[in-house]
Scaffold this motif. Structure first.
Motif, PDB file in Angstrom:
ATOM      1  N   LEU A  81      32.561  38.643  39.006  1.00 55.93           N
ATOM      2  CA  LEU A  81      33.426  39.883  39.687  1.00 55.93           C
ATOM      3  C   LEU A  81      32.509  40.846  40.325  1.00 55.93           C
ATOM      4  O   LEU A  81      32.795  41.225  41.292  1.00 55.93           O
ATOM      5  N   ASP A  82      31.033  40.797  39.781  1.00 54.95           N
ATOM      6  CA  ASP A  82      30.285  41.886  40.363  1.00 54.95           C
ATOM      7  C   ASP A  82      30.021  41.355  41.840  1.00 54.95           C
ATOM      8  O   ASP A  82      29.329  42.312  42.662  1.00 54.95           O
ATOM      9  N   ALA A  83      30.170  40.085  42.160  1.00 57.78           N
ATOM     10  CA  ALA A  83      29.764  39.713  43.494  1.00 57.78           C
ATOM     11  C   ALA A  83      30.903  40.359  44.577  1.00 57.78           C
ATOM     12  O   ALA A  83      30.741  40.062  45.505  1.00 57.78           O
ATOM     13  N   VAL A  84      32.260  40.862  43.830  1.00 57.70           N
ATOM     14  CA  VAL A  84      33.052  41.428  44.776  1.00 57.70           C
ATOM     15  C   VAL A  84      33.011  42.768  45.210  1.00 57.70           C
ATOM     16  O   VAL A  84      32.904  43.608  44.389  1.00 57.70           O
ATOM     17  N   THR A  85      32.371  42.959  46.673  1.00 62.00           N
ATOM     18  CA  THR A  85      32.412  44.272  47.026  1.00 62.00           C
ATOM     19  C   THR A  85      33.070  44.114  48.320  1.00 62.00           C
ATOM     20  O   THR A  85      33.198  43.323  49.158  1.00 62.00           O
ATOM     21  N   MET A  86      33.603  45.317  48.863  1.00 59.97           N
ATOM     22  CA  MET A  86      34.041  45.399  50.012  1.00 59.97           C
ATOM     23  C   MET A  86      33.147  45.096  51.157  1.00 59.97           C
ATOM     24  O   MET A  86      33.637  44.480  51.987  1.00 59.97           O
ATOM     25  N   ARG A  87      31.969  45.481  50.995  1.00 59.84           N
ATOM     26  CA  ARG A  87      30.840  45.196  52.099  1.00 59.84           C
ATOM     27  C   ARG A  87      30.729  43.462  52.046  1.00 59.84           C
ATOM     28  O   ARG A  87      30.546  42.756  53.087  1.00 59.84           O
ATOM     29  N   GLY A  88      30.535  42.980  50.528  1.00 59.86           N
ATOM     30  CA  GLY A  88      30.299  41.458  50.636  1.00 59.86           C
ATOM     31  C   GLY A  88      31.432  40.793  51.305  1.00 59.86           C
ATOM     32  O   GLY A  88      31.182  39.755  51.964  1.00 59.86           O
ATOM     33  N   ARG A 122      36.847  35.022  65.499  1.00 63.01           N
ATOM     34  CA  ARG A 122      37.203  35.236  64.200  1.00 63.01           C
ATOM     35  C   ARG A 122      38.612  35.358  63.741  1.00 63.01           C
ATOM     36  O   ARG A 122      39.473  36.119  64.451  1.00 63.01           O
ATOM     37  N   PRO A 123      39.235  34.941  62.965  1.00 72.24           N
ATOM     38  CA  PRO A 123      40.511  35.019  62.636  1.00 72.24           C
ATOM     39  C   PRO A 123      40.988  36.510  62.143  1.00 72.24           C
ATOM     40  O   PRO A 123      40.208  37.164  61.754  1.00 72.24           O
ATOM     41  N   GLY A 124      42.261  37.080  62.642  1.00 74.42           N
ATOM     42  CA  GLY A 124      42.392  38.501  62.544  1.00 74.42           C
ATOM     43  C   GLY A 124      42.471  38.615  60.685  1.00 74.42           C
ATOM     44  O   GLY A 124      42.791  37.809  59.943  1.00 74.42           O
ATOM     45  N   LEU A 125      41.731  39.993  60.424  1.00 79.91           N
ATOM     46  CA  LEU A 125      41.975  40.356  59.386  1.00 79.91           C
ATOM     47  C   LEU A 125      43.202  40.629  58.661  1.00 79.91           C
ATOM     48  O   LEU A 125      44.131  41.018  59.553  1.00 79.91           O
ATOM     49  N   SER A 126      43.468  40.321  57.475  1.00 81.08           N
ATOM     50  CA  SER A 126      44.926  40.448  56.779  1.00 81.08           C
ATOM     51  C   SER A 126      44.604  40.601  55.221  1.00 81.08           C
ATOM     52  O   SER A 126      43.611  40.160  54.880  1.00 81.08           O
ATOM     53  N   GLN A 127      45.619  41.297  54.635  1.00 81.73           N
ATOM     54  CA  GLN A 127      45.354  41.412  53.156  1.00 81.73           C
ATOM     55  C   GLN A 127      45.318  40.010  52.585  1.00 81.73           C
ATOM     56  O   GLN A 127      44.460  39.991  51.709  1.00 81.73           O
ATOM     57  N   GLU A 128      46.172  39.089  52.845  1.00 79.10           N
ATOM     58  CA  GLU A 128      45.985  37.721  52.169  1.00 79.10           C
ATOM     59  C   GLU A 128      44.736  37.096  52.407  1.00 79.10           C
ATOM     60  O   GLU A 128      44.120  36.707  51.599  1.00 79.10           O
ATOM     61  N   LEU A 129      43.938  37.114  53.582  1.00 75.03           N
ATOM     62  CA  LEU A 129      42.807  36.745  53.882  1.00 75.03           C
ATOM     63  C   LEU A 129      41.903  37.318  53.090  1.00 75.03           C
ATOM     64  O   LEU A 129      40.517  36.632  52.569  1.00 75.03           O
ATOM     65  N   ILE A 130      41.641  38.663  53.140  1.00 70.39           N
ATOM     66  CA  ILE A 130      40.800  39.414  52.338  1.00 70.39           C
ATOM     67  C   ILE A 130      40.533  39.228  50.819  1.00 70.39           C
ATOM     68  O   ILE A 130      39.903  38.854  50.200  1.00 70.39           O
ATOM     69  N   VAL A 131      41.947  39.038  50.480  1.00 72.91           N
ATOM     70  CA  VAL A 131      42.002  38.652  48.672  1.00 72.91           C
ATOM     71  C   VAL A 131      41.714  37.346  48.674  1.00 72.91           C
ATOM     72  O   VAL A 131      40.956  36.853  47.433  1.00 72.91           O
ATOM     73  N   SER A 132      42.033  36.134  49.583  1.00 79.81           N
ATOM     74  CA  SER A 132      41.476  34.819  49.273  1.00 79.81           C
ATOM     75  C   SER A 132      39.923  34.814  49.254  1.00 79.81           C
ATOM     76  O   SER A 132      39.200  34.031  48.538  1.00 79.81           O
ATOM     77  N   THR A 133      39.398  35.530  50.246  1.00 71.48           N
ATOM     78  CA  THR A 133      37.744  35.434  50.432  1.00 71.48           C
ATOM     79  C   THR A 133      37.309  36.172  49.032  1.00 71.48           C
ATOM     80  O   THR A 133      36.222  35.733  48.715  1.00 71.48           O
ATOM     81  N   ALA A 134      37.693  37.309  48.589  1.00 75.73           N
ATOM     82  CA  ALA A 134      37.260  37.951  47.450  1.00 75.73           C
ATOM     83  C   ALA A 134      37.389  37.230  46.202  1.00 75.73           C
ATOM     84  O   ALA A 134      36.525  37.186  45.298  1.00 75.73           O
ATOM     85  N   ILE A 135      38.310  36.364  46.140  1.00 81.31           N
ATOM     86  CA  ILE A 135      38.522  35.320  44.927  1.00 81.31           C
ATOM     87  C   ILE A 135      37.325  34.108  45.038  1.00 81.31           C
ATOM     88  O   ILE A 135      36.931  33.807  44.108  1.00 81.31           O
ATOM     89  N   GLU A 136      37.050  33.577  46.075  1.00 76.64           N
ATOM     90  CA  GLU A 136      35.940  32.820  46.630  1.00 76.64           C
ATOM     91  C   GLU A 136      34.793  33.472  46.093  1.00 76.64           C
ATOM     92  O   GLU A 136      33.719  32.590  45.494  1.00 76.64           O
ATOM     93  N   LEU A 137      34.569  34.500  46.390  1.00 82.03           N
ATOM     94  CA  LEU A 137      33.131  35.377  46.019  1.00 82.03           C
ATOM     95  C   LEU A 137      33.005  35.361  44.275  1.00 82.03           C
ATOM     96  O   LEU A 137      32.112  35.110  43.967  1.00 82.03           O
ATOM     97  N   ALA A 138      34.065  35.799  43.986  1.00 83.94           N
ATOM     98  CA  ALA A 138      34.198  36.002  42.481  1.00 83.94           C
ATOM     99  C   ALA A 138      34.119  34.663  41.774  1.00 83.94           C
ATOM    100  O   ALA A 138      33.508  34.585  40.510  1.00 83.94           O
ATOM    101  N   ASP A 139      34.888  33.471  42.109  1.00 87.06           N
ATOM    102  CA  ASP A 139      34.403  32.057  41.768  1.00 87.06           C
ATOM    103  C   ASP A 139      33.006  31.909  41.831  1.00 87.06           C
ATOM    104  O   ASP A 139      32.345  31.005  40.855  1.00 87.06           O
ATOM    105  N   GLU A 140      32.182  32.296  42.961  1.00 84.86           N
ATOM    106  CA  GLU A 140      30.871  31.699  43.189  1.00 84.86           C
ATOM    107  C   GLU A 140      29.960  32.586  42.278  1.00 84.86           C
ATOM    108  O   GLU A 140      28.942  32.161  41.762  1.00 84.86           O
ATOM    109  N   GLY A 141      30.177  33.806  42.263  1.00 81.86           N
ATOM    110  CA  GLY A 141      29.313  34.766  41.695  1.00 81.86           C
ATOM    111  C   GLY A 141      29.703  35.729  40.547  1.00 81.86           C
ATOM    112  O   GLY A 141      28.888  36.613  40.075  1.00 81.86           O
ATOM    113  N   TRP A 166      35.939  34.785  36.229  1.00 78.47           N
ATOM    114  CA  TRP A 166      36.142  36.056  36.246  1.00 78.47           C
ATOM    115  C   TRP A 166      37.290  36.846  35.648  1.00 78.47           C
ATOM    116  O   TRP A 166      37.244  37.858  35.470  1.00 78.47           O
ATOM    117  N   MET A 167      38.377  36.197  35.576  1.00 78.05           N
ATOM    118  CA  MET A 167      39.597  36.439  35.285  1.00 78.05           C
ATOM    119  C   MET A 167      39.539  37.149  33.784  1.00 78.05           C
ATOM    120  O   MET A 167      40.128  38.205  33.174  1.00 78.05           O
TER     121      MET A 167
END
Length: 221
Positions: A29-36, A8-27, A100-101
């Protein structure tokens, strides 16, 4: 032969933010949680806190990432009208790319990350040399940006999947069955089957800029 495990790619702030944007685009802003976000990355939610303080900070980083993605053009147009049109159009594009913006930035105190502040500085420079007060510059910029924001809220409905057109049949069916709505009926019949959102946005933007030009002309008198 032993199969090599996929790392698994190492975690980074950039990767986390990119992934959160993907989740928000799909579902939304409410879909964005730290757990999700952690689940999407194959990591625990707690692991994310080493890179992002909390969800609020994550949303701030998401907003600023999109603000950088839709930075205003360089070189900037030479005329205030073209500059403000560029501001409105770039914001408009960001809303349809990331609906979501709309909810994330609908506040009098938006998170002022470096990209968002750079965009605001660029936008305010549109008024340079016009002799406007601080209030005039702030209020006029608000009028311009509110046009796209408000219209996008109507068309996107918050986190809805964006569309570029709407059929008028829904309106026509209801208006034709009502009494005393001859003007509404005439409009729906004249519009035809479809109304295009980009056309409505551009029409309103041009009329708004016409009004601003008139305001500046009168102010010089």
């Amino acid at each position: 032969m032993r199969e090599t495990a996929t790392r698994r790619p190492g975690l980074s702030q950039e990767l986390i933010v990119s992934t959160a944007i993907e989740l928000a685009d799909e579902g939304g802003l409410d879909a964005v949680t730290m757990r999700g976000v952690g689940q999407r990355l194959g990591a625990s939610g707690m692991a994310l806190y080493r890179h992002v303080a909390n969800r609020e900070k994550l949303v701030e980083l998401m907003i600023d990432r999109v603000a950088g993605e839709y930075a205003y053009p360089e070189p900037r147009p030479g005329h205030w009208r073209e500059s403000l049109a560029a501001v409105a159009r770039q914001d408009w594009r960001s809303f349809f790319a990331h609906p979501w913006m709309l909810a994330a930035t609908a506040t009098a105190r938006p998170p002022l990350g470096p990209n968002l502040m750079a965009n605001m500085e660029w936008a305010l420079a549109s008024f340079d040399g016009l002799g406007l007060s601080a209030r005039e510059r702030l209020y006029l910029l608000g009028v311009v940006t509110s046009h796209g924001h408000g219209l996008a809220m109507v068309w996107l409905g918050g986190d809805a999947v964006p569309d570029t057109k709407a059929t008028t049949g829904w309106w026509r069916e209801r208006v034709s069955a009502a009494e005393g709505c001859s003007r509404l009926l005439a409009i729906t019949e004249e519009l035809g089957e479809e109304v295009y959102v980009q056309e409505e946005f551009e029409f309103g933007l041009e009329r708004l800029l016409d009004g601003l030009a008139l305001y500046l002309d009168r102010r010089r008198q």
